[in-house]
Design a protein around this motif. Structure first.
Motif, PDB file in Angstrom:
ATOM      1  N   LEU A   1       0.835  -1.285  -0.125  1.00 28.47           N
ATOM      2  CA  LEU A   1      -0.063   0.067   0.116  1.00 28.47           C
ATOM      3  C   LEU A   1       0.810   1.214   0.008  1.00 28.47           C
ATOM      4  CD1 LEU A   1      -2.824  -0.893   2.472  1.00 28.47           C
ATOM      5  CD2 LEU A   1      -3.160  -0.795   0.108  1.00 28.47           C
ATOM      6  N   LEU A   2       1.627   1.416   0.779  1.00 24.74           N
ATOM      7  CA  LEU A   2       2.774   2.408   0.788  1.00 24.74           C
ATOM      8  C   LEU A   2       3.524   2.704  -0.406  1.00 24.74           C
ATOM      9  CD1 LEU A   2       4.182   1.917   4.375  1.00 24.74           C
ATOM     10  CD2 LEU A   2       2.890   3.682   3.813  1.00 24.74           C
ATOM     11  N   SER A   3       3.867   1.707  -1.167  1.00 15.85           N
ATOM     12  CA  SER A   3       4.558   1.717  -2.334  1.00 15.85           C
ATOM     13  C   SER A   3       3.752   2.196  -3.283  1.00 15.85           C
ATOM     14  CB  SER A   3       5.028   0.307  -2.844  1.00 15.85           C
ATOM     15  OG  SER A   3       6.216  -0.026  -1.737  1.00 15.85           O
ATOM     16  N   ALA A   4       2.394   1.501  -3.457  1.00 18.87           N
ATOM     17  CA  ALA A   4       1.555   2.162  -4.499  1.00 18.87           C
ATOM     18  C   ALA A   4       1.063   3.685  -4.296  1.00 18.87           C
ATOM     19  CB  ALA A   4       0.266   1.445  -4.413  1.00 18.87           C
ATOM     20  N   GLY A   5       1.090   3.987  -2.761  1.00 20.56           N
ATOM     21  CA  GLY A   5       0.667   5.445  -2.439  1.00 20.56           C
ATOM     22  C   GLY A   5       1.667   6.316  -2.828  1.00 20.56           C
ATOM     23  N   MET A   6       3.090   6.084  -2.681  1.00 20.69           N
ATOM     24  CA  MET A   6       4.035   7.070  -3.414  1.00 20.69           C
ATOM     25  C   MET A   6       4.300   7.050  -4.693  1.00 20.69           C
ATOM     26  SD  MET A   6       5.564   9.340  -1.994  1.00 20.69           S
ATOM     27  CE  MET A   6       4.987   9.179  -0.261  1.00 20.69           C
ATOM     28  N   ILE A   7       4.025   5.756  -5.210  1.00 17.82           N
ATOM     29  CA  ILE A   7       4.180   5.626  -6.659  1.00 17.82           C
ATOM     30  C   ILE A   7       3.239   6.685  -7.354  1.00 17.82           C
ATOM     31  CG2 ILE A   7       4.204   4.216  -8.833  1.00 17.82           C
ATOM     32  CD1 ILE A   7       5.364   2.016  -7.194  1.00 17.82           C
ATOM     33  N   ALA A   8       2.038   6.470  -6.895  1.00 18.79           N
ATOM     34  CA  ALA A   8       1.038   7.381  -7.385  1.00 18.79           C
ATOM     35  C   ALA A   8       1.169   8.766  -7.107  1.00 18.79           C
ATOM     36  CB  ALA A   8      -0.315   7.131  -6.495  1.00 18.79           C
ATOM     37  N   ALA A   9       1.787   9.177  -5.862  1.00 16.70           N
ATOM     38  CA  ALA A   9       2.130  10.478  -5.677  1.00 16.70           C
ATOM     39  C   ALA A   9       3.263  10.961  -6.724  1.00 16.70           C
ATOM     40  CB  ALA A   9       2.609  10.830  -4.337  1.00 16.70           C
ATOM     41  N   GLY A  10       4.311  10.029  -6.779  1.00 16.39           N
ATOM     42  CA  GLY A  10       5.431  10.361  -7.801  1.00 16.39           C
ATOM     43  C   GLY A  10       5.019  10.666  -9.334  1.00 16.39           C
TER      44      GLY A  10
ATOM     45  N   LEU B   1      -7.333  11.589  -9.809  1.00 19.32           N
ATOM     46  CA  LEU B   1      -7.996  10.507  -9.285  1.00 19.32           C
ATOM     47  C   LEU B   1      -6.795   9.488  -8.773  1.00 19.32           C
ATOM     48  CD1 LEU B   1     -10.406   9.565 -12.059  1.00 19.32           C
ATOM     49  CD2 LEU B   1     -10.766  10.419 -10.032  1.00 19.32           C
ATOM     50  N   VAL B   2      -5.643   9.372  -9.674  1.00 17.22           N
ATOM     51  CA  VAL B   2      -4.575   8.418  -9.165  1.00 17.22           C
ATOM     52  C   VAL B   2      -3.808   9.268  -8.092  1.00 17.22           C
ATOM     53  CG1 VAL B   2      -2.535   7.138  -9.727  1.00 17.22           C
ATOM     54  CG2 VAL B   2      -4.635   7.279 -11.170  1.00 17.22           C
ATOM     55  N   GLY B   3      -3.139  10.365  -8.534  1.00 19.54           N
ATOM     56  CA  GLY B   3      -2.201  11.232  -7.560  1.00 19.54           C
ATOM     57  C   GLY B   3      -2.875  11.751  -6.349  1.00 19.54           C
ATOM     58  N   THR B   4      -4.033  11.954  -6.462  1.00 18.43           N
ATOM     59  CA  THR B   4      -4.532  12.443  -4.943  1.00 18.43           C
ATOM     60  C   THR B   4      -5.501  11.400  -4.299  1.00 18.43           C
ATOM     61  OG1 THR B   4      -4.827  14.813  -6.071  1.00 18.43           O
ATOM     62  CG2 THR B   4      -6.224  14.303  -3.884  1.00 18.43           C
ATOM     63  N   VAL B   5      -6.553  11.116  -4.947  1.00 24.71           N
ATOM     64  CA  VAL B   5      -7.268  10.036  -4.402  1.00 24.71           C
ATOM     65  C   VAL B   5      -6.850   8.718  -3.911  1.00 24.71           C
ATOM     66  CG1 VAL B   5      -9.588   9.010  -4.613  1.00 24.71           C
ATOM     67  CG2 VAL B   5      -9.547  11.350  -5.297  1.00 24.71           C
ATOM     68  N   LEU B   6      -6.175   7.994  -4.994  1.00 25.41           N
ATOM     69  CA  LEU B   6      -5.587   6.970  -4.751  1.00 25.41           C
ATOM     70  C   LEU B   6      -4.348   7.011  -4.009  1.00 25.41           C
ATOM     71  CD1 LEU B   6      -5.916   3.721  -5.357  1.00 25.41           C
ATOM     72  CD2 LEU B   6      -4.254   4.046  -7.333  1.00 25.41           C
ATOM     73  N   GLY B   7      -3.637   7.877  -4.226  1.00 20.00           N
ATOM     74  CA  GLY B   7      -2.420   8.220  -3.299  1.00 20.00           C
ATOM     75  C   GLY B   7      -2.649   8.312  -1.925  1.00 20.00           C
ATOM     76  N   PHE B   8      -3.888   8.705  -1.490  1.00 17.71           N
ATOM     77  CA  PHE B   8      -4.316   9.202  -0.439  1.00 17.71           C
ATOM     78  C   PHE B   8      -4.734   7.860   0.376  1.00 17.71           C
ATOM     79  CE2 PHE B   8      -7.986   9.273   2.085  1.00 17.71           C
ATOM     80  CZ  PHE B   8      -7.763   9.703   3.414  1.00 17.71           C
ATOM     81  N   LEU B   9      -5.383   7.202  -0.314  1.00 15.69           N
ATOM     82  CA  LEU B   9      -6.037   5.800   0.030  1.00 15.69           C
ATOM     83  C   LEU B   9      -4.854   4.911   0.474  1.00 15.69           C
ATOM     84  CD1 LEU B   9      -9.120   5.320  -2.310  1.00 15.69           C
ATOM     85  CD2 LEU B   9      -8.999   5.607   0.169  1.00 15.69           C
TER      86      LEU B   9
ATOM     87  N   ALA C   1       6.215  10.635   9.008  1.00 12.42           N
ATOM     88  CA  ALA C   1       6.697  10.709   7.571  1.00 12.42           C
ATOM     89  C   ALA C   1       5.848  11.378   7.110  1.00 12.42           C
ATOM     90  CB  ALA C   1       6.193   9.118   7.139  1.00 12.42           C
ATOM     91  N   VAL C   2       6.157  11.984   5.710  1.00 11.57           N
ATOM     92  CA  VAL C   2       5.619  13.045   4.848  1.00 11.57           C
ATOM     93  C   VAL C   2       4.456  12.209   4.273  1.00 11.57           C
ATOM     94  CG1 VAL C   2       5.656  14.832   3.356  1.00 11.57           C
ATOM     95  CG2 VAL C   2       7.255  14.477   5.037  1.00 11.57           C
ATOM     96  N   ALA C   3       3.195  12.822   4.283  1.00 18.81           N
ATOM     97  CA  ALA C   3       2.291  12.227   3.282  1.00 18.81           C
ATOM     98  C   ALA C   3       2.330  12.572   1.976  1.00 18.81           C
ATOM     99  CB  ALA C   3       0.790  12.761   3.968  1.00 18.81           C
ATOM    100  N   PRO C   4       1.864  11.956   0.945  1.00 19.21           N
ATOM    101  CA  PRO C   4       1.795  12.394  -0.388  1.00 19.21           C
ATOM    102  C   PRO C   4       0.849  13.729  -0.749  1.00 19.21           C
ATOM    103  CG  PRO C   4       0.625  10.479  -0.334  1.00 19.21           C
ATOM    104  CD  PRO C   4       0.859  10.890   1.060  1.00 19.21           C
ATOM    105  N   ALA C   5       0.796  14.585   0.152  1.00 16.10           N
ATOM    106  CA  ALA C   5      -0.140  15.613   0.001  1.00 16.10           C
ATOM    107  C   ALA C   5      -1.048  15.253  -0.699  1.00 16.10           C
ATOM    108  CB  ALA C   5       0.990  16.480  -0.929  1.00 16.10           C
ATOM    109  N   ALA C   6      -1.666  14.747   0.316  1.00 15.48           N
ATOM    110  CA  ALA C   6      -3.264  14.364  -0.114  1.00 15.48           C
ATOM    111  C   ALA C   6      -3.598  15.701  -0.875  1.00 15.48           C
ATOM    112  CB  ALA C   6      -4.272  14.005   0.908  1.00 15.48           C
ATOM    113  N   GLU C   7      -2.288  16.649  -0.666  1.00 19.90           N
ATOM    114  CA  GLU C   7      -2.212  17.355  -1.695  1.00 19.90           C
ATOM    115  C   GLU C   7      -1.670  16.552  -2.857  1.00 19.90           C
ATOM    116  OE1 GLU C   7      -2.770  20.764  -3.700  1.00 19.90           O
ATOM    117  OE2 GLU C   7      -2.257  19.318  -4.587  1.00 19.90           O
TER     118      GLU C   7
END
Length: 294
Positions: free
Chosen positions: A12-21, A215-223, A286-292
């Protein structure tokens, strides 16, 4: 695989940070075609349309005192007018891969800012990590220019994250992200409406990138990110932020058809080394993927 296993949390963490990146590459495509405030407002509208009803069903209507409401408004301004718009403007002429390397220094900036806020010197490990990240950004800039507006956007995002600790009674992460998206939409909407007076045709690639960003960078990244931190803990989640610059460096040549520069790869490696050195096995938040970066 159990949903409560450490491996599932790591995925989950990997997917979230990849989405943010991936957001930096998507923002590059968006910036080339859409006006900045219009792009930001549309992305916030898309994310808010999903997050607001979900947060309301799960947590109800939040109650914020005046202090926390002011902090939230400042975060919305830093995230929307600061990070989002400045990033879009900077990426019009800047290199996406190099920008990803620069943005990857965010966790170290937040940790360094925390030291300054508490009036204490950084630890030798943090000082070395920051030096490695600084060298990484310098190296990456030779692979493609890093626009000064991108550095300003990263500074705004660091301030955005640092304001979290000033809230007295923060709402749940889902509610917080929904409110920040709503605030970002309201702050960017007037300028977006002014931009709409100029007739323009926007390519399909820009709309797809905008949808991916929202959708991916914000919503899915947050989830994924908050789901992983809830299972693994914020301290153990911190090293996964290293995936942010790696994603941008890898995605830019594939999506944007831009040449891969060895200096950019070297710079990304130095930034990743700095992140891992500072975060593992640190107990810091840790720093969140800025649910920004909402």
């Amino acid at each position: 695989m159990s949903r409560h296993s450490p491996l599932f949390a790591a995925l989950l963490l990997s997917a979230g940070m990849i989405a943010a990146g991936s957001v930096v590459v998507a923002a590059k495509l968006t910036a080339l075609a859409l006006p900045p405030f219009t792009a930001a407002a549309l992305r916030y509208a898309l994310a808010a349309a999903i997050l607001l009803p979900w947060a309301w069903r799960r947590h109800g209507i939040p109650r914020l005192d005046r202090h926390d409401a002011v902090i939230l408004l400042c975060q919305a301004a830093l995230g929307s007018l600061g990070f989002s718009v400045l990033l879009l403007l900077g990426l019009r002429h800047g290199d996406a891969a190099s920008a990803s390397v620069a943005a990857g220094t965010l966790p170290l900036l937040v940790l360094a800012g925390s030291c300054l806020g508490q009036r204490r010197l950084p630890t030798p490990r943090l000082a070395l990590a920051s030096a490695l990240a600084g060298l990484g950004v310098v190296a990456a800039s030779h692979g493609g220019p890093v626009d000064p507006l991108i550095f300003a956007a990263i500074a705004c995002e660091a301030a955005f994250v640092s304001l979290d600790r000033l809230m007295r009674q923060p709402p749940p992460p889902l509610t917080l992200s929904a409110l920040l998206c709503l605030g970002g939409l309201l702050l960017t909407l007037p300028a977006a409406l002014a931009e709409a007076w100029t007739p323009q045709s926007w390519p399909l690639s820009a709309w797809l990138a905008l949808s991916w960003h929202g959708l991916v960078g914000t919503v899915l990244g947050f989830l994924c990110w908050y789901g992983g931190t809830a299972r693994l803990g914020a301290g153990r989640a911190a090293p996964f932020t290293a995936l942010f610059p790696i994603t941008g460096i890898a995605a830019a040549p594939l999506v944007l058809d831009s040449p891969f520069a060895l200096t950019t790869g070297l710079g990304g490696g130095l930034v990743v080394a700095g992140i891992l050195l500072a975060a593992w096995p640190s107990k810091s938040t840790a720093v969140a993927p800025a649910a920004e970066s909402v």
